[in-house]
Design an enzyme around this catalytic site. Structure first.
Site, PDB file in Angstrom:
ATOM      1  N   GLU A 222       0.827  -1.215   0.000  1.00  0.00           N
ATOM      2  CA  GLU A 222       0.000   0.000   0.000  1.00  0.00           C
ATOM      3  C   GLU A 222       0.858   1.259   0.000  1.00  0.00           C
ATOM      4  O   GLU A 222       1.725   1.432   0.868  1.00  0.00           O
ATOM      5  CB  GLU A 222      -0.920  -0.017   1.239  1.00  0.00           C
ATOM      6  CG  GLU A 222      -1.915   1.130   1.249  1.00  0.00           C
ATOM      7  CD  GLU A 222      -2.935   1.046   2.392  1.00  0.00           C
ATOM      8  OE1 GLU A 222      -3.182  -0.060   2.911  1.00  0.00           O
ATOM      9  OE2 GLU A 222      -3.470   2.102   2.745  1.00  0.00           O
TER      10      GLU A 222
ATOM     11  N   ASP B 284       4.016 -14.248  11.896  1.00  0.00           N
ATOM     12  CA  ASP B 284       2.683 -14.697  11.494  1.00  0.00           C
ATOM     13  C   ASP B 284       1.689 -13.553  11.655  1.00  0.00           C
ATOM     14  O   ASP B 284       1.230 -13.270  12.764  1.00  0.00           O
ATOM     15  CB  ASP B 284       2.313 -15.900  12.383  1.00  0.00           C
ATOM     16  CG  ASP B 284       0.961 -16.501  12.037  1.00  0.00           C
ATOM     17  OD1 ASP B 284       0.152 -15.832  11.380  1.00  0.00           O
ATOM     18  OD2 ASP B 284       0.718 -17.647  12.451  1.00  0.00           O
TER      19      ASP B 284
ATOM     20  N   LYS C 210      -7.491  -0.468  11.449  1.00  0.00           N
ATOM     21  CA  LYS C 210      -6.864  -0.931  10.199  1.00  0.00           C
ATOM     22  C   LYS C 210      -5.618  -0.088   9.907  1.00  0.00           C
ATOM     23  O   LYS C 210      -4.586  -0.608   9.489  1.00  0.00           O
ATOM     24  CB  LYS C 210      -7.863  -0.842   9.035  1.00  0.00           C
ATOM     25  CG  LYS C 210      -7.407  -1.530   7.746  1.00  0.00           C
ATOM     26  CD  LYS C 210      -6.566  -0.649   6.848  1.00  0.00           C
ATOM     27  CE  LYS C 210      -6.130  -1.376   5.574  1.00  0.00           C
ATOM     28  NZ  LYS C 210      -5.238  -0.555   4.738  1.00  0.00           N
TER      29      LYS C 210
ATOM     30  N   HIS D 188      -2.025  10.581  -0.613  1.00  0.00           N
ATOM     31  CA  HIS D 188      -2.110   9.318  -1.348  1.00  0.00           C
ATOM     32  C   HIS D 188      -2.035   9.518  -2.853  1.00  0.00           C
ATOM     33  O   HIS D 188      -1.678   8.609  -3.568  1.00  0.00           O
ATOM     34  CB  HIS D 188      -3.468   8.647  -1.058  1.00  0.00           C
ATOM     35  CG  HIS D 188      -3.430   7.678   0.075  1.00  0.00           C
ATOM     36  ND1 HIS D 188      -3.323   6.342  -0.109  1.00  0.00           N
ATOM     37  CD2 HIS D 188      -3.495   7.855   1.406  1.00  0.00           C
ATOM     38  CE1 HIS D 188      -3.322   5.725   1.058  1.00  0.00           C
ATOM     39  NE2 HIS D 188      -3.428   6.630   1.996  1.00  0.00           N
TER      40      HIS D 188
HETATM   41  P1  NAD Z   1       9.189 -23.205  16.536  1.00  0.00           P
HETATM   42  O1  NAD Z   1       8.553 -24.378  17.183  1.00  0.00           O
HETATM   43  O2  NAD Z   1       9.718 -23.365  15.155  1.00  0.00           O
HETATM   44  O3  NAD Z   1      10.389 -22.664  17.462  1.00  0.00           O
HETATM   45  C1  NAD Z   1      10.245 -22.507  18.824  1.00  0.00           C
HETATM   46  C2  NAD Z   1      11.232 -23.383  19.553  1.00  0.00           C
HETATM   47  O4  NAD Z   1      12.555 -22.896  19.355  1.00  0.00           O
HETATM   48  C3  NAD Z   1      11.033 -23.368  21.039  1.00  0.00           C
HETATM   49  O5  NAD Z   1      10.017 -24.264  21.409  1.00  0.00           O
HETATM   50  C4  NAD Z   1      12.422 -23.736  21.553  1.00  0.00           C
HETATM   51  O6  NAD Z   1      12.543 -25.140  21.655  1.00  0.00           O
HETATM   52  C5  NAD Z   1      13.361 -23.256  20.462  1.00  0.00           C
HETATM   53  N1  NAD Z   1      14.183 -22.060  20.841  1.00  0.00           N
HETATM   54  C6  NAD Z   1      15.486 -21.873  20.512  1.00  0.00           C
HETATM   55  N2  NAD Z   1      15.918 -20.703  20.993  1.00  0.00           N
HETATM   56  C7  NAD Z   1      14.905 -20.118  21.634  1.00  0.00           C
HETATM   57  C8  NAD Z   1      14.756 -18.866  22.315  1.00  0.00           C
HETATM   58  N3  NAD Z   1      15.766 -17.987  22.464  1.00  0.00           N
HETATM   59  N4  NAD Z   1      13.542 -18.558  22.815  1.00  0.00           N
HETATM   60  C9  NAD Z   1      12.519 -19.418  22.687  1.00  0.00           C
HETATM   61  N5  NAD Z   1      12.604 -20.614  22.055  1.00  0.00           N
HETATM   62  C10 NAD Z   1      13.789 -20.979  21.521  1.00  0.00           C
HETATM   63  O7  NAD Z   1       8.257 -21.946  16.511  1.00  0.00           O
HETATM   64  P2  NAD Z   1       7.066 -21.447  17.397  1.00  0.00           P
HETATM   65  O8  NAD Z   1       7.402 -20.039  17.759  1.00  0.00           O
HETATM   66  O9  NAD Z   1       6.727 -22.375  18.513  1.00  0.00           O
HETATM   67  O10 NAD Z   1       5.861 -21.468  16.340  1.00  0.00           O
HETATM   68  C11 NAD Z   1       5.685 -20.441  15.407  1.00  0.00           C
HETATM   69  C12 NAD Z   1       4.981 -20.955  14.161  1.00  0.00           C
HETATM   70  O11 NAD Z   1       3.771 -21.621  14.482  1.00  0.00           O
HETATM   71  C13 NAD Z   1       4.627 -19.849  13.227  1.00  0.00           C
HETATM   72  O12 NAD Z   1       5.132 -20.165  11.955  1.00  0.00           O
HETATM   73  C14 NAD Z   1       3.087 -19.877  13.194  1.00  0.00           C
HETATM   74  O13 NAD Z   1       2.622 -19.475  11.929  1.00  0.00           O
HETATM   75  C15 NAD Z   1       2.777 -21.304  13.498  1.00  0.00           C
HETATM   76  N6  NAD Z   1       1.450 -21.625  14.064  1.00  0.00           N
HETATM   77  C16 NAD Z   1       0.587 -20.666  14.543  1.00  0.00           C
HETATM   78  C17 NAD Z   1      -0.636 -21.020  15.095  1.00  0.00           C
HETATM   79  C18 NAD Z   1      -1.527 -19.937  15.658  1.00  0.00           C
HETATM   80  O14 NAD Z   1      -1.097 -18.802  15.756  1.00  0.00           O
HETATM   81  N7  NAD Z   1      -2.759 -20.238  16.082  1.00  0.00           N
HETATM   82  C19 NAD Z   1      -0.990 -22.370  15.185  1.00  0.00           C
HETATM   83  C20 NAD Z   1      -0.094 -23.331  14.709  1.00  0.00           C
HETATM   84  C21 NAD Z   1       1.132 -22.946  14.151  1.00  0.00           C
END
Ligand code: NAD
Length: 405
Positions: A65, A259, A243, A357
């Site tokens: 945008e 996300d 928005k 704009h």
């Molecule tokens: P992830 O599981 O890939 O990474 C998180 C993991 O990284 C932690 O559990 C930990 O084991 C490790 N880690 C390493 N260094 C760390 C640090 N300094 N701090 C914290 N953890 C560390 O990612 P995530 O953040 O658990 O999940 C994010 C993804 O899940 C996004 O891509 C999202 O789109 C997706 N997702 C979202 C939803 C929702 O929002 N409702 C549902 C399902 C999946």
């Protein structure tokens, strides 16, 4: 891709446009989602002038945008003389929900679940030793009994400190692990085990003062206050008010590989939490007559995990931003949201949004009319001169230019 090309009757150029993955290698894209055929690129701009908690930032923003990056930079410039933005976050705690149905005695089941809290937290933390090593992990549990169309349900909330992760995978894994223990204690049946995007325990708050002289005088302050009161009283206006905030927030969320659906869901559900959809910002006049803004919303963003860890552009953007923790990233993003809202309200309360704009809009119209890169500037100039920003007018101008050549 060959199949999609044939099915969609795409030309070679069109297929190439779809197939272009930019800095993200096709093999990596293919590991991120399913049925990959290409990439969808967005312009990436850099917002300038941001001073947040005494530190200067260059802020990457991915957005299609026009005007958003310029407006954020302009607002940030106006906030600098008064110290820029002050921002802080709560601890990065996410909620994982576990749903229990058909519980005969929901209120006493609630207490039975709370009694085994330490055992549940221990089990959850065993599931993610890495998160625990980085100082995070399951911290607490809350249990609610809610009334639903299918009777009372017992809903356990697992509170997990996700440190530098957004946390969805971490929290979902823990919720699934905890479920059998809860089912046993409650005596009902578990259904859903999933993170909540209404991340009320993971808030960012930011504030900034805009000097009345710097922003154009008392009338502008008055206009901003009137615009804010309108949004606070009327959901039709409030949707657009919020928005505008999300224009800035999403752009940084996307640029850092986070996300944005999670952020959008969290922001709007938070805005509606009191049963009345409200602005994510507030605007007031201080004792000196300046306008002071605040913003508060859930902001579950991470620096590890998700696309932030895999997308090369996201990784480079995080480096450029120079943030060290997910909380610092949230502080930057919250400040951008506040700046964006200020810019929109100031424009609306003074000259209207369209003037700013128009020249960018005219560029889009020129391209839509078929102008080549070298023709765009002249078409834009002439559209603005006649003050008619329409595709038919742009086509007419293009014909004239080409006839001349
Ligand atoms: P992830 O599981 O890939 O990474 C998180 C993991 O990284 C932690 O559990 C930990 O084991 C490790 N880690 C390493 N260094 C760390 C640090 N300094 N701090 C914290 N953890 C560390 O990612 P995530 O953040 O658990 O999940 C994010 C993804 O899940 C996004 O891509 C999202 O789109 C997706 N997702 C979202 C939803 C929702 O929002 N409702 C549902 C399902 C999946």
């Amino acid at each position: 891709m060959a199949l999609a090309k044939e099915f969609g009757n795409l030309s070679k150029e069109e297929a190439q446009a779809v197939g272009n993955t930019g800095a993200l290698e096709l093999a990596m894209a293919d590991r991120m989602i399913e049925n990959v055929v290409g990439g969808m690129t967005l312009p990436l701009g850099i917002a300038v002038n941001f001073l947040i908690n005494g530190k200067d930032y260059l802020i990457p923003m991915a957005i299609e945008e026009p005007s958003v990056v310029a407006a954020a930079s302009n607002a940030a410039r106006m906030a600098r003389p008064t110290g820029g933005f002050r921002a802080h976050t709560t601890e990065p705690v996410m909620i994982g929900q576990i749903q229990l149905v058909d519980v005969p005695d929901p209120e006493s089941a609630r207490l039975r679940i709370l009694e085994i809290k330490e055992e549940v937290l221990k089990l959850c933390n065993e599931k993610d030793p890495v998160l625990v090593k980085f100082g995070g992990g399951a911290r607490d549990m809350e249990v609610r009994v809610i009334d639903t169309a299918r009777g009372p349900m017992v809903i356990a909330h697992l509170l997990v400190d996700c440190r530098d992760a957004m946390g969805a995978n971490a929290v979902n894994t823990m919720a699934e692990a905890a479920a059998p223990l809860l089912e046993e204690a409650a005596g009902g049946r578990v259904y859903l085990r999933i993170i909540s995007n209404l991340a009320v325990k993971r808030l960012v708050r930011a504030t900034a003062t805009f000097g009345k002289e710097a922003i154009g005088g008392e009338d502008v302050v008055e206009g901003i206050l009137q615009a804010y009161a309108f949004a606070a009283a009327d959901p039709f206006r409030c949707a657009t008010h919020n928005k505008g905030i999300m224009n800035g927030i999403d752009a940084v969320v996307i640029a850092t590989g986070n996300d944005w659906r999670a952020i959008e869901a969290g922001a709007h559900s938070f805005a509606a939490m009191g049963g009345h959809y409200k602005p994510l910002t507030t605007w007031e006049r201080d004792a000196e007559g300046n306008v002071v803004g605040t913003i508060e919303l859930p902001l579950a963003v991470g620096l590890v995990g998700g696309a932030t860890a895999t997308h090369p552009t996201a990784k480079a953007n995080v480096k450029l931003l120079g943030v060290n923790t997910a909380q610092e990233l949230a502080q930057v993003i919250g400040s951008v949201g506040l700046a964006q809202n200020f810019a929109a309200l100031r424009a609306l309360a003074t000259e209207g949004i369209q003037r700013g704009h128009m020249s960018l809009h005219a560029r889009n119209i020129a391209v839509m009319a078929g102008a080549k890169v070298e023709e765009v500037d002249e078409v834009v100039e002439r559209l603005l001169a006649v003050k008619v920003i329409r595709v038919d007018k742009a086509q007419e101008i293009l014909k004239e230019i080409r006839r001349k050549d």
